[in-house]
Design an enzyme around this catalytic site. Structure first.
Site, PDB file in Angstrom:
ATOM      1  CE  LYS A   9      -3.694   1.906   3.106  1.00 16.24           C
ATOM      2  NZ  LYS A   9      -3.506   1.917   4.307  1.00 16.24           N
ATOM      3  CB  SER A  25      -0.860   2.205 -16.704  1.00 12.94           C
ATOM      4  OG  SER A  25      -1.157   3.431 -17.288  1.00 12.94           O
ATOM      5  CE1 TYR A  58      -0.463  -0.643 -18.296  1.00 12.37           C
ATOM      6  CE2 TYR A  58      -2.861  -0.920 -18.212  1.00 12.37           C
ATOM      7  CZ  TYR A  58      -1.558  -1.208 -19.019  1.00 12.37           C
ATOM      8  OH  TYR A  58      -0.993  -0.226 -19.943  1.00 12.37           O
TER       9      TYR A  58
END
Length: 129
Positions: A9, A25, A58
């Site tokens: 995270k 992305s 991504y």
């Protein structure tokens, strides 16, 4: 049985750019990715603290040391430069892996510098950077 667990995270990163014309992305400083163990092309969830938007995309590595967090393509419609975001990567784990798992959580400062890397979050923790 496998469970989906938080693997990494990046907490309260500042969006540095939103590029609508890119193919899609999120671009993140390569140094930051290494510190939390997120790989290029890995799927991440992004939560915008400013407006509540949630998205999945991504990762593309950005220039090392640049402190870049740039949302590209359609995701650029959900953020503004200066917004605070949380970027989360997950992993499928079995019970044995879960027993020894500690996520890598980078607590970010105002200039996208890492203040601290921790291995767990406790209820009631308030981070205001």
């Amino acid at each position: 049985m496998f469970r989906t667990m938080m693997k990494a995270k990046i907490h309260r990163a500042t969006v540095t750019e939103a590029n609508l014309n890119y193919v899609g992305s999120v671009t993140i400083d390569e140094e930051l990715l290494e510190r939390v163990d997120i790989l290029p092309n890995e799927k991440v969830q992004i939560v915008n603290n400013n407006n509540g938007a949630r998205m999945e995309t991504y990762v593309i590595p950005g220039p090392r040391g640049s402190r870049t967090v740039c949302l590209n393509g359609a995701a650029a419609r959900l953020v503004q430069p200066g917004d605070k975001v949380i970027i989360i990567a997950y992993a499928l784990m079995d019970e044995k892996e879960i027993a020894n798992h500690r996520p890598r959580i980078a607590i970010m400062g105002e200039e996208n510098e890492i203040i601290e890397v921790i291995g767990e979050e406790l209820h009631g923790t308030v981070i205001t950077s």
